[in-house]
Design an enzyme around this catalytic site. Structure first.
Site, short mmCIF file in Angstrom:
data_model
loop_
_atom_site.label_atom_id
_atom_site.label_comp_id
_atom_site.label_asym_id
_atom_site.label_seq_id
_atom_site.Cartn_x
_atom_site.Cartn_y
_atom_site.Cartn_z
N ARG A 17 31.30 74.32 51.46
CA ARG A 17 30.95 73.95 52.87
C ARG A 17 31.14 74.65 53.91
NH1 ARG A 17 29.99 68.33 51.86
NH2 ARG A 17 29.46 68.43 54.16
N HIS A 42 44.03 87.09 46.97
CA HIS A 42 43.25 88.37 46.64
C HIS A 42 42.28 88.32 47.74
CE1 HIS A 42 40.79 90.75 43.69
NE2 HIS A 42 40.79 91.38 45.07
N HIS A 49 36.69 84.52 48.88
CA HIS A 49 37.39 83.54 49.09
C HIS A 49 38.37 83.37 50.18
CE1 HIS A 49 39.38 85.84 46.27
NE2 HIS A 49 38.62 85.40 45.35
N GLU A 69 47.01 90.65 46.64
CA GLU A 69 46.18 91.24 45.47
C GLU A 69 45.08 91.93 46.22
OE1 GLU A 69 46.89 88.73 41.61
OE2 GLU A 69 44.76 88.67 42.69
N THR A 99 35.67 87.43 38.63
CA THR A 99 37.19 87.43 38.52
C THR A 99 37.39 88.89 38.09
OG1 THR A 99 39.40 86.46 38.07
CG2 THR A 99 37.45 86.56 36.20
N HIS A 190 46.64 86.28 34.30
CA HIS A 190 45.20 86.34 33.95
C HIS A 190 44.88 85.49 32.60
CE1 HIS A 190 41.11 87.45 35.18
NE2 HIS A 190 40.77 87.29 33.89
N GLY A 191 44.39 84.15 32.98
CA GLY A 191 43.85 83.40 31.93
C GLY A 191 44.74 82.40 31.20
#
EC number: 2.6.99.2
Length: 237
Positions: A17, A42, A49, A69, A99, A190-191
């Site tokens: 937004r 990151h 982001h 990161e 990602t 990761h994941g």
């Protein structure tokens, strides 16, 4: 085992937004309050982001440790030397990816990596390299001057059979042992989620896991403190 919480996707939600909420810094402080041992963000080259102001505010306000990161670029090195996070994690970065899709190509970029790491270490900034859990990559990370390695666990997280899962866990276990024997701190990420994190409790050479998307997406339904607690309950030794 420690938990570092990545707050990137709080910023993703805010940016949907282009307004000020939810605030990733507020989320970071809440994560710390409820057991996070560190905050990860990151700063991508496209700022999709986390923004520069978020990073500056995180440095000012959090009280655990800040893990930045970033890609191995001159711009990011300059930012890191200015902001002085507790550590940086060097990751591969492609603008078209959603990602980070794999480990850093350390063999290909070894000479540049060695040159890149030194100014950061000279300023007492820890340096981690996000790599596949492979012995050669570990050795090169140490040789380049990194003091931390973060293993890419994406392959593990995508396993669809018990046999595959056991193989990947053993690969991670052996790589963590090798890294610790070299004097490196070992992180995994990761994941990882409540669905697959439990076996890592027994991987004693891994000191920390880094989790973002799984916690933030779970927090939509149960709240951030509860989402963090779910992970902590599974990894505490």
């Amino acid at each position: 085992m420690r938990l570092a919480v990545n707050i990137d996707h709080i910023a993703t939600l805010r940016n949907a937004r282009n307004e000020g909420h939810p605030d990733p810094v507020e989320a970071a402080l809440l994560a710390e309050k409820h057991g996070a041992a560190g905050i990860v963000c990151h700063l991508r080259e496209d700022r999709r982001h986390i923004k520069d102001d978020d990073l500056a505010r995180l440095r000012e306000e959090i009280t655990t440790k800040l893990d930045l990161e970033m890609a191995m670029t001159d711009e990011m090195q300059k930012i890191a030397l200015s902001v002085r996070p507790d550590l940086v994690t060097l990751v591969p970065e492609k603008r078209e990816e959603l990602t980070t899709e794999g480990g850093f190509a350390i063999q290909k970029h070894f000479t540049r990596l060695t040159e890149f790491v030194k100014p950061l270490r000279d300023k007492e900034i820890g340096v981690s390299v996000f790599i596949e859990p492979e012995e050669e990559a570990i050795e090169l990370a140490a040789e380049a001057g990194a003091n931390i390695v973060e293993f890419h666990t994406g392959t593990y997280s995508l396993c669809t059979s018990d046999k595959q899962t056991a193989y990947e866990l053993e690969r991670i276990r052996n790589s963590a042992r090798i890294a610790r024997e070299m004097g490196l701190t070992v992180v995994a990420g990761h994941g990882l989620s409540v669905l697959n994190i439990a076996p890592f409790k027994e991987l004693h050479d891994i000191e920390e896991v880094s989790i973002g998307h799984a916690i933030i997406s779970r927090a939509v339904f149960i709240g951030l403190p509860a989402a963090i607690q779910e992970i902590l309950d599974l990894i505490r030794r």
